[in-house]
Design a protein around this motif. Sequence first.
Motif, PDB file in Angstrom:
ATOM      1  N   GLY A 532       0.812  -1.214  -0.037  1.00 40.98           N
ATOM      2  CA  GLY A 532      -0.041   0.219   0.097  1.00 40.98           C
ATOM      3  C   GLY A 532       0.921   1.366  -0.013  1.00 40.98           C
ATOM      4  N   GLN A 533       1.988   1.052   0.049  1.00 41.93           N
ATOM      5  CA  GLN A 533       2.922   2.274   0.062  1.00 41.93           C
ATOM      6  C   GLN A 533       3.580   2.638  -1.344  1.00 41.93           C
ATOM      7  OE1 GLN A 533       4.954   0.376   3.688  1.00 41.93           O
ATOM      8  NE2 GLN A 533       5.295   2.615   4.383  1.00 41.93           N
ATOM      9  N   THR A 534       3.832   3.794  -1.686  1.00 34.51           N
ATOM     10  CA  THR A 534       4.501   4.051  -3.008  1.00 34.51           C
ATOM     11  C   THR A 534       6.038   4.168  -2.820  1.00 34.51           C
ATOM     12  OG1 THR A 534       2.598   5.755  -3.474  1.00 34.51           O
ATOM     13  CG2 THR A 534       4.542   6.033  -4.626  1.00 34.51           C
ATOM     14  N   LYS A 535       6.603   3.426  -3.596  1.00 26.95           N
ATOM     15  CA  LYS A 535       8.055   3.259  -3.597  1.00 26.95           C
ATOM     16  C   LYS A 535       8.716   3.953  -4.832  1.00 26.95           C
ATOM     17  CE  LYS A 535       6.744  -0.882  -3.004  1.00 26.95           C
ATOM     18  NZ  LYS A 535       5.485  -0.621  -2.666  1.00 26.95           N
ATOM     19  N   LEU A 536       9.685   4.859  -4.786  1.00 24.58           N
ATOM     20  CA  LEU A 536      10.503   5.493  -5.559  1.00 24.58           C
ATOM     21  C   LEU A 536      11.621   5.061  -5.383  1.00 24.58           C
ATOM     22  CD1 LEU A 536       9.092   9.047  -5.248  1.00 24.58           C
ATOM     23  CD2 LEU A 536       8.192   7.465  -6.776  1.00 24.58           C
ATOM     24  N   ILE A 537      12.393   4.424  -6.386  1.00 26.75           N
ATOM     25  CA  ILE A 537      13.648   3.710  -6.239  1.00 26.75           C
ATOM     26  C   ILE A 537      14.617   4.286  -7.324  1.00 26.75           C
ATOM     27  CG2 ILE A 537      14.780   1.423  -6.420  1.00 26.75           C
ATOM     28  CD1 ILE A 537      12.314   0.103  -5.550  1.00 26.75           C
ATOM     29  N   VAL A 538      15.843   4.722  -6.845  1.00 30.05           N
ATOM     30  CA  VAL A 538      16.826   4.871  -7.862  1.00 30.05           C
ATOM     31  C   VAL A 538      17.795   3.952  -7.846  1.00 30.05           C
ATOM     32  CG1 VAL A 538      18.780   6.708  -7.935  1.00 30.05           C
ATOM     33  CG2 VAL A 538      16.688   7.659  -7.669  1.00 30.05           C
ATOM     34  N   ALA A 539      18.394   3.676  -8.897  1.00 33.83           N
ATOM     35  CA  ALA A 539      19.351   2.430  -8.935  1.00 33.83           C
ATOM     36  C   ALA A 539      19.941   2.589 -10.242  1.00 33.83           C
ATOM     37  CB  ALA A 539      18.341   1.168  -8.792  1.00 33.83           C
ATOM     38  N   GLN A 540      21.057   1.708 -10.106  1.00 37.43           N
ATOM     39  CA  GLN A 540      22.028   1.432 -11.155  1.00 37.43           C
ATOM     40  C   GLN A 540      21.934   0.272 -11.766  1.00 37.43           C
ATOM     41  OE1 GLN A 540      23.662   3.906 -12.399  1.00 37.43           O
ATOM     42  NE2 GLN A 540      23.551   5.481 -10.892  1.00 37.43           N
ATOM     43  N   ARG A 541      21.470  -0.792 -11.091  1.00 41.00           N
ATOM     44  CA  ARG A 541      21.288  -1.982 -11.416  1.00 41.00           C
ATOM     45  C   ARG A 541      19.888  -2.584 -12.223  1.00 41.00           C
ATOM     46  NH1 ARG A 541      22.642  -5.255  -6.089  1.00 41.00           N
ATOM     47  NH2 ARG A 541      24.936  -5.057  -5.617  1.00 41.00           N
ATOM     48  N   ILE A 542      20.200  -2.868 -13.383  1.00 45.89           N
ATOM     49  CA  ILE A 542      18.743  -3.312 -13.966  1.00 45.89           C
ATOM     50  C   ILE A 542      18.038  -4.122 -13.500  1.00 45.89           C
ATOM     51  CG2 ILE A 542      17.888  -4.490 -16.079  1.00 45.89           C
ATOM     52  CD1 ILE A 542      18.778  -1.564 -16.550  1.00 45.89           C
ATOM     53  N   GLY A 543      18.799  -5.116 -12.879  1.00 46.21           N
ATOM     54  CA  GLY A 543      18.198  -6.370 -11.966  1.00 46.21           C
ATOM     55  C   GLY A 543      17.120  -5.761 -10.801  1.00 46.21           C
ATOM     56  N   THR A 544      17.619  -4.648 -10.181  1.00 39.58           N
ATOM     57  CA  THR A 544      16.848  -4.170  -9.149  1.00 39.58           C
ATOM     58  C   THR A 544      15.623  -3.545  -9.323  1.00 39.58           C
ATOM     59  OG1 THR A 544      19.011  -3.713  -8.031  1.00 39.58           O
ATOM     60  CG2 THR A 544      16.988  -2.426  -7.087  1.00 39.58           C
ATOM     61  N   ILE A 545      15.500  -2.855 -10.763  1.00 37.62           N
ATOM     62  CA  ILE A 545      14.461  -2.497 -11.148  1.00 37.62           C
ATOM     63  C   ILE A 545      13.412  -2.868 -12.248  1.00 37.62           C
ATOM     64  CG2 ILE A 545      15.534  -0.109 -10.659  1.00 37.62           C
ATOM     65  CD1 ILE A 545      15.964   0.273 -13.621  1.00 37.62           C
ATOM     66  N   MET A 546      13.962  -3.980 -12.766  1.00 38.12           N
ATOM     67  CA  MET A 546      13.095  -4.695 -13.598  1.00 38.12           C
ATOM     68  C   MET A 546      11.813  -5.052 -13.356  1.00 38.12           C
ATOM     69  SD  MET A 546      16.062  -7.542 -15.122  1.00 38.12           S
ATOM     70  CE  MET A 546      14.786  -8.466 -15.956  1.00 38.12           C
ATOM     71  N   SER A 547      11.388  -5.248 -12.198  1.00 34.37           N
ATOM     72  CA  SER A 547       9.917  -5.579 -11.965  1.00 34.37           C
ATOM     73  C   SER A 547       9.235  -4.376 -11.537  1.00 34.37           C
ATOM     74  CB  SER A 547       9.865  -6.715 -10.725  1.00 34.37           C
ATOM     75  OG  SER A 547      10.565  -6.109  -9.485  1.00 34.37           O
ATOM     76  N   ALA A 548       9.720  -3.146 -11.579  1.00 34.48           N
ATOM     77  CA  ALA A 548       9.037  -1.886 -11.124  1.00 34.48           C
ATOM     78  C   ALA A 548       7.797  -1.755 -12.028  1.00 34.48           C
ATOM     79  CB  ALA A 548       9.857  -0.796 -11.288  1.00 34.48           C
ATOM     80  N   ASP A 549       6.678  -1.159 -11.639  1.00 36.07           N
ATOM     81  CA  ASP A 549       5.436  -0.804 -12.404  1.00 36.07           C
ATOM     82  C   ASP A 549       5.745   0.200 -13.182  1.00 36.07           C
ATOM     83  OD1 ASP A 549       3.515  -2.353 -10.640  1.00 36.07           O
ATOM     84  OD2 ASP A 549       4.135  -0.794  -9.365  1.00 36.07           O
ATOM     85  N   ARG A 550       6.958   1.058 -13.115  1.00 40.06           N
ATOM     86  CA  ARG A 550       7.321   2.092 -14.204  1.00 40.06           C
ATOM     87  C   ARG A 550       8.569   2.412 -13.915  1.00 40.06           C
ATOM     88  NH1 ARG A 550       3.900   5.647 -12.636  1.00 40.06           N
ATOM     89  NH2 ARG A 550       2.102   4.955 -13.825  1.00 40.06           N
ATOM     90  N   ILE A 551       9.150   2.576 -15.196  1.00 38.35           N
ATOM     91  CA  ILE A 551      10.597   3.063 -15.004  1.00 38.35           C
ATOM     92  C   ILE A 551      10.826   4.430 -15.799  1.00 38.35           C
ATOM     93  CG2 ILE A 551      13.123   2.372 -15.804  1.00 38.35           C
ATOM     94  CD1 ILE A 551      12.173  -0.608 -15.655  1.00 38.35           C
ATOM     95  N   VAL A 552      11.555   5.287 -15.238  1.00 37.19           N
ATOM     96  CA  VAL A 552      11.508   6.585 -15.978  1.00 37.19           C
ATOM     97  C   VAL A 552      13.284   6.658 -16.087  1.00 37.19           C
ATOM     98  CG1 VAL A 552      11.740   9.302 -15.377  1.00 37.19           C
ATOM     99  CG2 VAL A 552       9.763   7.660 -14.515  1.00 37.19           C
ATOM    100  N   VAL A 553      13.541   6.858 -17.309  1.00 36.68           N
ATOM    101  CA  VAL A 553      14.854   6.931 -17.695  1.00 36.68           C
ATOM    102  C   VAL A 553      15.240   8.217 -18.066  1.00 36.68           C
ATOM    103  CG1 VAL A 553      16.523   6.125 -19.499  1.00 36.68           C
ATOM    104  CG2 VAL A 553      14.540   4.506 -19.196  1.00 36.68           C
ATOM    105  N   LEU A 554      16.443   8.777 -17.198  1.00 35.12           N
ATOM    106  CA  LEU A 554      16.754  10.189 -17.355  1.00 35.12           C
ATOM    107  C   LEU A 554      18.028  10.211 -18.048  1.00 35.12           C
ATOM    108  CD1 LEU A 554      16.175  11.477 -13.657  1.00 35.12           C
ATOM    109  CD2 LEU A 554      14.797  11.952 -15.869  1.00 35.12           C
ATOM    110  N   ASP A 555      18.294  11.225 -19.073  1.00 37.55           N
ATOM    111  CA  ASP A 555      19.606  11.466 -19.732  1.00 37.55           C
ATOM    112  C   ASP A 555      19.796  13.067 -19.712  1.00 37.55           C
ATOM    113  OD1 ASP A 555      21.865  10.868 -21.268  1.00 37.55           O
ATOM    114  OD2 ASP A 555      20.875  11.368 -23.007  1.00 37.55           O
ATOM    115  N   GLU A 556      20.870  13.325 -19.014  1.00 40.93           N
ATOM    116  CA  GLU A 556      21.418  14.749 -19.018  1.00 40.93           C
ATOM    117  C   GLU A 556      20.086  15.828 -18.472  1.00 40.93           C
ATOM    118  OE1 GLU A 556      22.911  16.028 -22.777  1.00 40.93           O
ATOM    119  OE2 GLU A 556      24.472  15.008 -22.526  1.00 40.93           O
TER     120      GLU A 556
END
Length: 590
Positions: A532-556
């Motif tokens: 029930g809690q919203t989770k915002l995850i910053v990560a460098q590993r693809i394996g850590t975020i593969m199962s996320a509901d949404r991934i935001v990709v940042l570049d510059e």
Amino acid sequence: MLKLLKLFKYLRAKEWLFCAFSLVFVCAQVVLDLMIPDYMSQITTLIETPGSAIGDVWSEGGMMLLCALGSLVSSIAVCFFASRIAANFSKRLRKEMFYKVESFTLEEINAFSTASLITRSTNDVSQVQMMVVMSLQVVVKAPLMAVWAIMKIAGKAWQWSLATGIAVVLLVAILSIAIVRTFPRFKRIQWLQDSLNQSARENLTGIRVVRAYNAEAYQEKKFEKVNTELLENSLFANRTMTLLSPFMGLVMNCLNMSIYWIGAVLISSVAASGAAGVAERVDTFADMIVFMSYAMQVIMSFIMIVMVIIIAPRALEAAKRISEVLATQPKVVSGTVTDSGDASGTVEFKNVSFTYPGGSGSVLSDVSFKADKGETVAFIGSTGSGKTTLMNLIPRFYDASEGEVLVDGVNVKDYELETLYAKIGYVSQKAVMFTGTIEDNVAFGKNADKSMLNEALEISRSADFVSELEDKEKAHMARGGTNFSGGQKQRLSIARALCRDAEILIFDDTFSALDFKTDRELRDALKTRTAGQTKLIVAQRIGTIMSADRIVVLDEGRVVGMGTHRELLKSCEVYRQIALSQLSEEELAI
């Protein structure tokens, strides 16, 4: 001086009352001190006059001793009140500075620097405290005593008055030269103290890097440069002030000799015959004794003023530096909203841009996304793409330069800060631990019950190593958590966020020190037990975020892709390149 006077607004009514008592006792001390020469004159006259009764001498001597005793009691009372006032005043200044610094954003803290804030809260406050003590004991007493003593001797021989006047002019000239030469140095000393603390702090916090690079000699040179400059400025200022003592001693001794010499001339000029001549010589001799005492009171007043002048430059500069901190208004101001209504756990960025204060370009540009309640939204991108900056805008470590950051549909700028922070469980990149116990750190700032504490330790996968400790969750935590490994500290910092039971959990690259097995177990536990809690995850590993509901990709600083793992592999080249740099195509397909 104005900065120091402005600080007096932090004195309470009780301290002002103590100031009044102190002034009363100072005046009493001055009166009693200046009565002593009069009794000395009476005793001298009685001794020199034939036929005087010894009882009269004892009577006058007893009165003189009572004056001396009264002066002693008054002096003790002044010291007592001055110490109480100064101690309470410095305590309040330190408290006000601590509270003020707690309200600062990272911008204000970086503007002053951590080392400077520590110096201002300790050394600078001590300088002001010393100045307050000296002021209450000396600044009022010295001028009062000097003026009163001059009035007492004003009707005596003009030759003595001239000699005293010349001595006073010399003292004023010497003091003026000393002040002009030393004030800039004392001002410089306070800033060099900041640099010295900064150098020592950097060396101690980075001691492992220093040793790993065999850079002890390099660090020693950096420290020695600042230390030597501080030494040279301190020596110059202190030597100049130290020279005041022998000069004042020379002026005082010369004045003594002048008074005696003038007195001898005046006495010898009196007719040697007749009763009138004897009486006049006795009166002249008594006047010389009294004048000597009062002249010494005048000189001692200037010596006391010198003592204040020695510490005044540093105290005034310290007061200025303290006032700078207290007068600084945080850029982040608390709002008024304390209730977000029915909305819970949503985070939304609307066209957000951000530039660091003094920065040359935008770190974030036109960023927009939304995380609904219970969702896991991950952020990935190359180093310097703005991921951490993005997270810092949610708890208002900085405010967005443009656009809006909404939590539960309300702009974060409108929230009362305590309300906003209560909604967020934040885990920083660096695991910060405080001296105390594991329980103190996990239940940080919250009266968590035993079940909540144990659940947070279990979800964060900290329960395994905590249960092996002798005192379990009561085990000692050293300063900075140096008695635990990096992975253990990261898990405990995650437990601390979970223990808050907040609506929104922010993990700013907090899984980097965990092995892959622990990383996976922790993510699975988060998914099932914090649904029930919203989770915002910053990560460098693809394996850590593969199962996320949404991934935001940042570049510059810009959003170049948004979607699920599979969607981004097809639609976002930046994400695909990051993924292929860590996993093979077969692993990505799985």
